[in-house]
Scaffold this motif. Structure first.
Motif, PDB file in Angstrom:
ATOM      1  N   PHE A   1       4.008   3.432   7.403  1.00 49.06           N
ATOM      2  CA  PHE A   1       3.753   2.183   8.123  1.00 49.06           C
ATOM      3  C   PHE A   1       5.000   1.300   8.107  1.00 49.06           C
ATOM      4  O   PHE A   1       5.377   0.708   9.113  1.00 49.06           O
ATOM      5  N   GLN A   2       5.664   1.248   6.944  1.00 51.92           N
ATOM      6  CA  GLN A   2       6.865   0.431   6.844  1.00 51.92           C
ATOM      7  C   GLN A   2       7.985   0.958   7.730  1.00 51.92           C
ATOM      8  O   GLN A   2       8.889   0.228   8.096  1.00 51.92           O
ATOM      9  N   HIS A  61       4.819  11.107   3.279  1.00 56.21           N
ATOM     10  CA  HIS A  61       4.919   9.942   4.164  1.00 56.21           C
ATOM     11  C   HIS A  61       5.384  10.319   5.566  1.00 56.21           C
ATOM     12  O   HIS A  61       5.079   9.624   6.527  1.00 56.21           O
ATOM     13  N   LYS A 119       9.650  -0.674  14.949  1.00 56.83           N
ATOM     14  CA  LYS A 119       8.294  -0.569  14.448  1.00 56.83           C
ATOM     15  C   LYS A 119       7.366  -1.562  15.164  1.00 56.83           C
ATOM     16  O   LYS A 119       7.741  -2.692  15.432  1.00 56.83           O
ATOM     17  N   MET A 160       4.043   3.780   3.236  1.00 54.46           N
ATOM     18  CA  MET A 160       5.490   3.893   3.445  1.00 54.46           C
ATOM     19  C   MET A 160       5.797   4.239   4.894  1.00 54.46           C
ATOM     20  O   MET A 160       6.758   3.735   5.480  1.00 54.46           O
ATOM     21  N   PRO A 172       1.789   7.089   0.700  1.00 53.39           N
ATOM     22  CA  PRO A 172       2.709   7.619   1.709  1.00 53.39           C
ATOM     23  C   PRO A 172       2.429   7.065   3.105  1.00 53.39           C
ATOM     24  O   PRO A 172       3.366   6.825   3.867  1.00 53.39           O
ATOM     25  N   ARG A 197      12.971   2.125   1.790  1.00 54.49           N
ATOM     26  CA  ARG A 197      11.791   2.142   2.658  1.00 54.49           C
ATOM     27  C   ARG A 197      11.760   0.893   3.533  1.00 54.49           C
ATOM     28  O   ARG A 197      11.971  -0.212   3.040  1.00 54.49           O
ATOM     29  N   GLY A 198      11.486   1.114   4.789  1.00 54.73           N
ATOM     30  CA  GLY A 198      11.396   0.004   5.724  1.00 54.73           C
ATOM     31  C   GLY A 198      12.693  -0.258   6.459  1.00 54.73           C
ATOM     32  O   GLY A 198      12.682  -0.819   7.544  1.00 54.73           O
ATOM     33  N   LYS A 207       3.582  -6.287   4.772  1.00 51.66           N
ATOM     34  CA  LYS A 207       3.692  -4.888   4.349  1.00 51.66           C
ATOM     35  C   LYS A 207       4.713  -4.144   5.206  1.00 51.66           C
ATOM     36  O   LYS A 207       5.331  -3.196   4.755  1.00 51.66           O
ATOM     37  N   LEU A 208       4.840  -4.600   6.443  1.00 55.33           N
ATOM     38  CA  LEU A 208       5.699  -3.896   7.398  1.00 55.33           C
ATOM     39  C   LEU A 208       7.185  -4.058   7.090  1.00 55.33           C
ATOM     40  O   LEU A 208       7.990  -3.227   7.471  1.00 55.33           O
ATOM     41  N   MET A 209       7.558  -5.127   6.387  1.00 59.86           N
ATOM     42  CA  MET A 209       8.974  -5.456   6.295  1.00 59.86           C
ATOM     43  C   MET A 209       9.532  -5.570   4.868  1.00 59.86           C
ATOM     44  O   MET A 209      10.056  -6.619   4.476  1.00 59.86           O
ATOM     45  N   PRO A 210       9.446  -4.499   4.079  1.00 57.49           N
ATOM     46  CA  PRO A 210      10.008  -4.580   2.732  1.00 57.49           C
ATOM     47  C   PRO A 210      11.513  -4.846   2.770  1.00 57.49           C
ATOM     48  O   PRO A 210      12.056  -5.494   1.876  1.00 57.49           O
TER      49      PRO A 210
END
Lengths: 137, 273, 548, 452, 297
Positions: D137-138, D277, C328, D135, D132, B136-137, C72-75
């Motif tokens: 958002f990520q 998601h 993003k 997720m 979701p 994820r991401g 939160k945006l960048m795991p």
């Protein structure tokens, strides 16, 4: 201005796939929140009101007629993973599409929910395929 | 050719993270050395020997036996050698792998080969979600290598993959090749819905008809010659029963998409001779 | 029992007290520098080591809603840079936007003991205070975003300067801020209300208010002067990142009319050239103005190559970047107060503009005549992580290293700068000024940035190393409030820093003016808006110096 | 709420009024409650401004006659309970904490501390709510706004897959539909409200336009909208696929592109259905696409009172919003791997601490079955299926009614609570702090768990 | 040395260092593969004027081609490694891509490669698609009939050009019969090709000319009509016609093998003399001594 999608029938579609219809049908179960569920929750999840609310399923009246059901009848909902017996209540055809059952979230809907989250953490909590059988009045 | 044998003698109670169960870690170690390699049993530091009986000193080839479905990260970061698993495996098999080969004679679960850049993973049974997918991401998934699953898989095969080949002998779930950057995914069974959603470039091949998103456009029915090369290669890697002459010689419906993205990807649906 | 500590034989760099590398002893009692301590005091032998006050970051983004959104945006970024716990410290994650614990510890491991979060919409200040409470070791404060505030604009439109000043003071008090922050003044209304438009000139009218950004900025500078805020308005000029924005920046500095003003990350505002064409360096014009005008302080906002994140209250800027690189993108509008944009970003040596910005930052440093007023920052994480500071210090101190670095960057960009001709090398004393004494003075922190008697015992001790990056990367000791937090490069104890804030005086009547506006246009009740002192935990009020 | 009023006793004299109190029942976190509190009866007798759900929340949270602590069903002291809980957590190899959406941030912060200390696994109800969306958002980011901005500016308000009339009743009236705002002087008249759902709900009447989408076809519809917004072609069978005609789509696209300030609110009709998601991601992407033409934001309509706070706390302490594992002495994140529903269904957790939530009734059967097998510590204000199966159960005070603290509204705006009356029960924070201290003591010195 | 009645002169063929590539052309049918190959190898007899020497190496059965379709292998040699890429791009672009149903694959494994598909892809005008399979990059170029598939890079390697036999007969008929036999035998050897039409040269050349503009001119020493005029006359009286069989190969060994087979095949048709052409060993890198070949191969 009120645009509205034309009515469509999931049940008709599914009926074409499953020959045995009338008292058994496959329908889409959509659990969700309702005001009653919300207010009764505050009284306590083990209290009768909450249990009643979360075991009452709404169904399109046309579907009910087809399944020979009347308000207050007990039906069994069966999914791939479990089953629950709930009470059914009719909804006007224009309010709930044919082929769909709505039930407030609660232990009954959880019983029917699979545990697979598709690597998201979220089990498929809405939109479950269930088999509906009348079990009594 | 000599191999190192690891036999699971004690089933972990909670997930066992065993990134050391990889040629990269055991090479050159003695039996005792391998048994002393650290593994994480939940939040407890443990030793390989607590769970595995080790026979033979560390070689490029590893043979593992037992139900390893709770063992994560087997073959992590390997760049050469072979890992042969007789049994099921847990998550993240082959994570970060850049070369060598993993062969699993059982089922895998979610995240087969995340962050892979080379080498080959073969699962003879089924696998779970996120096969060859980005975490994820991440905007980029696997950047190379081959993942061959002979059974079925679930959702998000090849999510955001940048390069590489993923072949599924059985069915695939929803969002196959979602956000694909490039590369090839071939599904020989049925696919779920929303195949190729958000794909930029790349190829998804399905042997069975499947639903196509509204943002994809039909372009033609033809014989994609390049596909023969892929299918021939897969025939040579154990997919002989799934790939028949009709697939080699037949026609495919080509849909280009995803219209909401660059529109340079394609879905090829087999459509008979 | 008093805790006492004596640091002996260290080479001391304390520019505020004119000590430039003299070998002296330092005595500490109960977190403060004192004249002498008893014989039982514990000792640190700093023989052959460099002793400086703890460093101060005058401009960074480390806490609050936008920072947390970026986290939160960048795991994927955290995944590659974990921050393991130790026996005494909490775990976290690093990357370009570290978790709160990692932020505090990582600042400390570079000898920083104070950092100021530079942009906080007041309605979310409670969140910032909660995060800062979880940001260990360092002392911290924040600047409150008032430069696009709808209520304040209304007052300015109505020409009510007195109420304007009172309202500013009310806001600073209500949220426990340190000073006021202005970002791309006037742009919010156009961004939100005119389909993502932006202000292009400080003299342009702001929709609905019949005022201009120049007028707003002047009014803030005047009000802050009268309130005697310890640090003047902290200004992020208009037109950030647009070619030719030097004229805007010069106009803004002139609007201060000789009063104190701080220009944030001035590198981003030193673009020469023509709008919509490739920029060239305008660093010389900007730094010459700053050199000549003592009322102006600035932090550079140096760009460092590698991972960065645009994280700004300047929403139109983030939108512009988003349309360069379709990745993003986060936009977050805050009612009546602010905008916000976030974009993960990478500065690359090969890219013309990135190199130009890198060079412009260095030009500003190297052509600065008064290190007390041109301060070190990367505008973390906008120009790069604060973790780049040691490398930046090496670039400033080591011209050979700089020349070598010049080989690997975009040469076309370098040709549009004067960087190759600049031979200057910063001294340790000057480094102590731009990272310690200067920021303390600009912030009005009398007890920080120096090692005189009465100062906070925030001290860093470095092993001297020719490689200045290595040296500043890992101090041997870090002492916070008199307590050695890092010994021999390792954490030996956890420590909570305190909140630094100011409380300008004001007439309570102003809340009667503000409340009706809240009822109409805010989504929270007025009475729930001001933040109680409970959120301050350990804190220190920095005195104001009102002029009226 | 007639039932509640029936049970309400005659007004006593010892009354207190709490103004501008905050209701923490749903994610709206309305902070304009005027509570009348009967201090003798320890109950709230009137909650002015509260919606039907809010009234139930305030009226029903009275002081129940329950033991503070039960260990294996036997009454115990608070200290014994905390000792036992700490021991369970320390003994476990894969301890998990779950819930946290109905307690203040101050308690949430301690919960993360505990899990960091013992190298456990922490997750919040976010994972089965708008996880979701987190997720998504990520993956693509988000254009968002505080609710006040929507009140002030939004002239096009779209609800997708949600039924706020029943789940967030004041979302319409306080924030997004009827209120007048700075640039919306006439309230609802100045806005166009669109509702997109698979069925008609009590929310439908509020909409100017109701679009009924076939169940499970939200993603296809969103994707088609994205393509149309970008000026791309879409397949001709769109109506057959989604139940929505091309005319309706074109009309919607024009409205979205031409509005002044648009907002897309998404409900769990998107996050909980097939696509999860990706459905949320499609909403975020659509909003981002629309910013090429106008100002557009998208927001999840979040459920519990402080689930947004839980996201924020876990994120600032660990870098990740939910589903965080500390087994190795640093945070790791992977939904599906470290999310509670999964670690229970796969039978991985060997102890669980459940704070202010009820997985034993909300989770899938398989997950509940595992919960029944392992030692569970629970904290809740009421009895639930989860408290019933717990080895150690703490009865705690109700946040916002008995205790203060910070909560975050669905738009990340933090609000401080104003408690109405005292409770003899401890707060979540106190219990968690007690457990945290004990855990730290048990794991001090050489026993400290460090990174591996 | 004599084989049967034929005299094998004790001399050597002088050959040159070249660079070679192998293109495998496949198509739906043998006919289309052949057509492409014929077109591609047209006008490719001698580097002197063609800048390239090329010919079909062999036909490949479907089971041995990368895409399991009928194929033809073509060898192409140039004098420098730089020149080869341009020739491949031009000839594949003009002769293979234009030919229905074809695809072009690299047939040489080599560390040194040149970009061919990587350049031809621009014909796709931005619509081209790259596929990377098992380390091989392929380009799919959309064309009117569907897609043209070509490998990104082609291996090149040092090669040998200009191996030759000179066959002298008592009559033109006998000489040609022997030369044809040699040619047929030599073409069976893998890794070689005979760049001239059917492998036989009726007009061999020497280097230089009395005219400045000519870099080569007729090999007057071997022209029977000049037997009395030319002062260099080397033709024995019993020789009425001379043919040259030129052979290029990917290595010295394959050239030797081809020459050996060629000598034997020609000798079986009883020409007068089999000899070889050289320039005194001054110009070429390789010397193929006929006797040595016959003794050692």
């Amino acid at each position: 201005m009120g645009l509205s999608a034309p009515p469509f029938s999931l049940l008709d579609f599914i009926a074409a796939k499953h020959s045995r219809i009338r008292t058994v049908a496959t329908m889409i179960l959509v659990p969700g929140r309702s005001k009653k569920q919300g207010t009764s929750l505050n009284k306590g999840k083990l209290k009768e009101e909450y249990l009643t609310v979360t075991t009452t399923a709404e169904m399109n009246e046309r579907d009910m007629r087809r399944l020979k059901l009347s308000n207050g009848d007990k039906i069994r909902l069966k999914s791939d993973v479990g089953q629950a017996v709930v009470t059914c209540m009719g909804k006007k055809e224009e309010d709930l599409p044919s082929g769909m059952i709505f039930i407030p979230y609660g232990p009954s809907s959880s019983q029917l929910m699979g545990s697979d989250t598709a690597a998201s953490g979220m089990p498929m909590s809405k939109h479950m395929e269930v088999e509906v059988t009348k079990v009594g009045s | 050719m000599s191999t190192t044998l690891l036999h699971l003698h004690t089933q972990p109670e909670v997930p066992l993270e065993a990134e050391t169960l990889s040629p990269a870690s055991i090479a050159g170690l003695s039996e005792l050395g391998i048994e002393h390699l650290q593994v994480m049993h939940g939040n407890v530091r443990a030793k390989m020997g607590d769970f595995f009986k080790v026979t033979g000193k560390g070689t490029r080839d590893i043979h593992v036996e037992g139900d390893l479905s709770k063992v994560k990260m087997i073959g992590a970061g390997m760049s050469e050698g072979r890992v042969f698993v007789e049994g099921n495996v847990g998550m993240h098999i082959g994570i970060g792998m850049s070369g060598g080969e993993i062969l699993v004679k059982g089922d895998a679960t979610d995240w087969v080969g995340p962050e892979m850049s080379g080498g080959r993973i073969t699962i003879e049974g089924n696998a779970g979600h996120m096969v060859g997918s980005a975490f994820r991401g991440q905007s980029t998934g696997i950047t190379g290598g081959e993942i061959f699953i002979h059974g079925s898989v679930k959702n998000e095969v090849g999510n955001s993959m940048r390069r590489g080949l993923i072949a599924i002998g059985g069915d695939a779930g929803d969002f196959t090749a979602v956000s694909m950057r490039a590369g090839t995914v071939i599904v020989m069974g049925k696919v779920g819905v929303r195949t190729g959603a958000g794909m930029v470039r790349g190829t998804v091949v399905c042997f069975e008809e499947g639903s196509i998103l509204p943002s994809f456009e039909y372009s033609c029915r033809y014989q994609p010659l390049f596909l023969r090369l892929y299918l021939i290669r897969l025939q040579e890697h154990g997919f002989g029963e799934k790939i028949m002459d009709k697939h080699l010689n037949g026609k495919y419906k080509r849909y280009s998409g995803d219209g909401v993205e660059l529109n340079r990807g394609e879905i090829l649906l087999f459509s008979g001779q | 029992m008093p805790s006492e500590l004596k640091i002996v034989n260290g080479r001391i760099y304390d520019p505020e007290n004119n000590i430039d590398g003299d070998v002296r002893n330092l005595c500490i009692r109960d977190g403060k520098i004192v004249d002498s301590v008893s014989k039982t005091a514990s000792r640190i032998n700093a023989h052959g080591m460099v002793v400086m006050p703890g460093a101060i970051d005058i401009h960074c983004h480390i806490a609050g809603p936008k920072v947390n959104l970026a986290r939160k945006l960048m795991p994927e970024d955290h995944r590659l840079d974990v921050h393991p716990k130790t026996k005494v410290t909490r775990s976290g994650t690093g990357g370009i936007v570290p978790s709160t614990f990692a932020t505090g510890y990582r600042y400390a491991t570079m000898g920083y003991t104070t950092a100021m979060e530079a942009a906080v919409p007041p309605i979310t200040a409670r969140h910032v205070l909660e995060e800062l409470d979880d940001t260990p070791v360092i002392d911290k404060g924040f600047y409150v975003l008032l430069g696009n505030n709808a209520f304040l604009y209304k007052l300015l439109k109505e020409g009510r300067k007195k109420e304007f000043k009172e309202a500013i003071a009310w806001w600073v008090n209500s949220v426990h801020a340190y000073t006021v922050k202005l970002v791309n003044t006037g742009s919010d209304e156009l961004w939100k209300g005119r389909k993502n438009a932006n202000i292009t000139d400080v003299n342009e009218q702001i929709d609905h208010y019949n005022i201009t950004p120049a007028h707003v900025m002047e009014s803030f500078i005047e009000a802050a002067h009268e309130l005697g805020l310890p640090h003047p308005p902290h200004i992020h000029c208009n037109n950030l990142g647009h070619s030719g924005n030097i004229s805007t920046t010069l106009d803004t500095m002139k609007a201060a009319q000789g009063r104190r003003a701080h220009m944030a990350h001035v590198q981003f505002h030193s673009f020469g050239g023509e709008l919509n064409k490739n920029p060239v360096s305008g660093a010389r014009e900007i730094i010459e103005y700053i050199n000549d005008n003592e009322n102006i302080t600035a932090d550079v906002g140096q760009v460092m190559f590698g991972q960065a994140a645009a994280m700004t209250a300047d929403a139109p800027l983030a939108w512009m970047l988003r349309n360069v690189k379709f990745d993003k993108w986060v936009n977050a509008d805050t009612e009546c107060e602010s905008g916000c944009g976030i974009i993960p970003f990478t500065y690359q040596e090969s890219v013309y503009t990135h190199t130009l910005q890198w060079a412009m930052g260095l030009e500003l440093f190297l052509m600065s005549k008064d290190p007390w007023r041109v301060l070190l920052s990367t505008d973390h994480p906008n120009g790069g992580s604060f973790m780049n500071y040691p490398k930046l210090i090496k670039l400033l101190m080591d011209s050979a290293y700089r020349k070598e670095a010049l080989q690997h960057v975009n040469q076309k960009a370098i040709a549009n700068t004067s960087l190759p001709e600049l031979e200057r090398e910063y001294t340790l004393n000057e480094i102590a000024i731009i990272t310690r004494a200067g920021p303390a003075r600009a912030l009005g922190l009398k007890n920080k940035g120096h090692l005189g008697v009465g100062a906070d015992a925030d001290i860093t001790i470095y092993t001297e190393d020719e490689d200045r990056e290595q040296m500043f990367n890992a101090p041997r000791y870090v002492i916070k409030d008199g307590i050695p937090v890092i010994k021999d490069h390792e954490f030996v104890t956890d420590h909570k820093g305190k909140i630094l804030h100011s409380k300008p005086g004001y007439n309570e009547d102003i809340s009667g003016e503000i409340e009706p506006f809240f009822e109409d246009y805010y989504s929270v009740k007025f009475s729930n808006y001001a933040i109680s002192d409970d959120y301050l935990h350990d804190h220190e009020e920095i005195p104001t110096n009102p002029k009226s | 709420m007639p039932q509640a009023s029936k049970t309400r006793p005659k007004e006593s004299k010892n009354l207190k009024i709490v103004k501008d109190a905050t209701c923490t029942f749903c994610g709206c976190v309305c902070d304009d409650m005027e509570l009348t509190v009967d201090l003798d009866e320890h109950r709230i007798t009137k909650a002015k401004n509260a919606c039907v759900l809010g009234r139930a929340w305030f009226y029903e949270h009275t002081l129940e006659d329950r033991p503070v602590v039960l260990i294996d069903g036997k009454e115990a002291t608070l200290e014994e309970g905390m000792d036992e809980a700490a021991q369970i957590l320390v003994d476990a190899k894969f301890p998990i904490t779950y819930g946290l959406s109905d307690c203040p941030c101050e308690a949430q912060r301690v919960a993360v501390d505990i899990m960091d200390t013992i190298n456990g696994n922490i997750d919040t109800t976010t994972s089965v709510c708008h996880g979701p969306s987190g997720m998504a958002f990520q993956g693509v980011g988000e254009s968002t706004a505080t609710l006040g901005e929507i009140k002030n500016r939004a002239d096009l308000v779209i609800y997708w897959g949600g039924n706020p009339a029943e789940s967030h009743p004041r979302h319409f009236t306080r924030y997004a539909v009827t209120p007048k705002g700075m640039f919306i002087p006439n309230g609802k008249k100045d806005r166009t409200v669109v509702l997109i759902d698979v069925r008609k709900t009590p929310s439908t009447p509020v909409a100017d336009i109701f679009v009924q989408v076939k169940p499970g076809k939200d993603f296809e519809l969103l994707w088609a909208l994205r393509a149309l917004v970008k000026g791309k072609k879409i397949s001709e069978d769109i109506e057959e696929q989604t139940g929505v005609s091309r005319e309706i789509l074109d009309d919607l696209v024009q409205r979205m592109k031409n509005c002044q300030f648009g907002v897309l609110f998404m409900g769990m009709g998107l996050t909980m259905t097939r696509g999860r998601h990706f459905n949320s991601g499609a909403v975020y992407s659509l909003a981002a696409d629309l910013n090429e033409f106008t100002h557009f934001v998208a927001k999840p309509v979040r459920g519990h009172g402080n689930v947004t706070g839980a996201d924020n706390v876990v994120a600032w302490q660990t870098g990740y919003p939910f589903g965080v594992n500390f087994n190795r002495g640093y945070p790791r994140f992977n939904p599906g791997e470290f999310t509670t529903s999964d670690v229970l269904a796969r039978g991985e957790a060997d102890a669980a601490m459940i704070v202010a939530s009820d997985p034993a009734s909300n989770f899938a059967k398989k997950a509940i079955a595992h919960l029944e097998k392992i030692p569970v510590i629970s904290m809740d204000v009421k009895e639930t299926h989860t408290t019933r199966l717990s080895r150690v159960r703490f009865a705690v005070a109700t946040y916002g009614i008995n205790t203060g603290g910070t909560v975050y509204r669905m738009d990340d705006v933090p609000i401080s609570l104003r408690p109405a009356f005292d409770s003899p029960f401890p707060t979540d924070q106190e219990v968690l702090e007690g457990i945290c201290q004990r855990v730290k003591k048990l794991l001090s010195g050489k026993k400290a768990r460090v990174a591996a | 040395m004599k084989i049967n009645k034929t005299e094998i002169t004790d001399t050597f063929a002088e050959a040159f260092a070249m660079w070679g590539a192998r293109v495998v052309i496949t198509a739906d049918s043998k006919q289309w593969a052949r057509a492409a190959a014929a077109s591609m190898t047209g006008f490719a007899t001698s580097v002197i004027r063609c800048k390239l020497e090329a010919a079909v190496e062999c036909e490949i059965p479907p089971e041995a081609t990368p895409d399991r379709r009928p194929g033809v292998s073509v060898l192409l040699f140039t004098m420098s490694s730089k020149a080869i890429a341009g020739q491949l791009i031009d000839r594949i672009g003009q002769c293979v891509m234009t030919c229905p149903t074809t695809a072009a694959f690299n047939g040489l494994e080599s560390d040194k490669t040149v970009s061919v598909g990587g350049k031809l892809r621009f014909f796709g005008d931005g619509y081209q698609i790259s596929k990377l399979m098992n380390g091989r990059r392929l380009w799919r170029i959309p064309i009117m009939e569907g897609e043209f598939l070509i490998e990104d890079s082609f291996g090149i390697q040092p090669a040998v050009g200009g191996g030759n036999l000179i066959i002298m007969g008592s009559s033109q008929r006998i000489a040609l019969r022997a030369a044809t036999a040699a040619s047929n035998a030599m073409r069976e050897v893998a890794g070689v090709f005979l760049p001239f039409p059917q492998g036989v040269v009726g007009s061999g050349s020497k280097i230089g000319s009395r005219y400045k503009s000519m870099i080569a001119s007729t090999n007057d020493s071997y022209c029977p009509t000049l037997r009395s005029i030319s002062d260099k006359g080397v033709l024995p009286d019993n020789v009425a016609a001379v043919y040259e069989v030129v052979v290029d190969g990917l290595s010295e060994d394959v050239v030797k093998l081809a020459m050996c087979r060629g000598i034997h095949a020609a000798a079986a048709k009883a020409p007068q003399i089999i000899t070889a052409g050289n320039y005194g060993g001054e110009l070429g890198k390789y010397k193929f001594h006929l006797h040595e070949i016959l003794n050692n191969t």
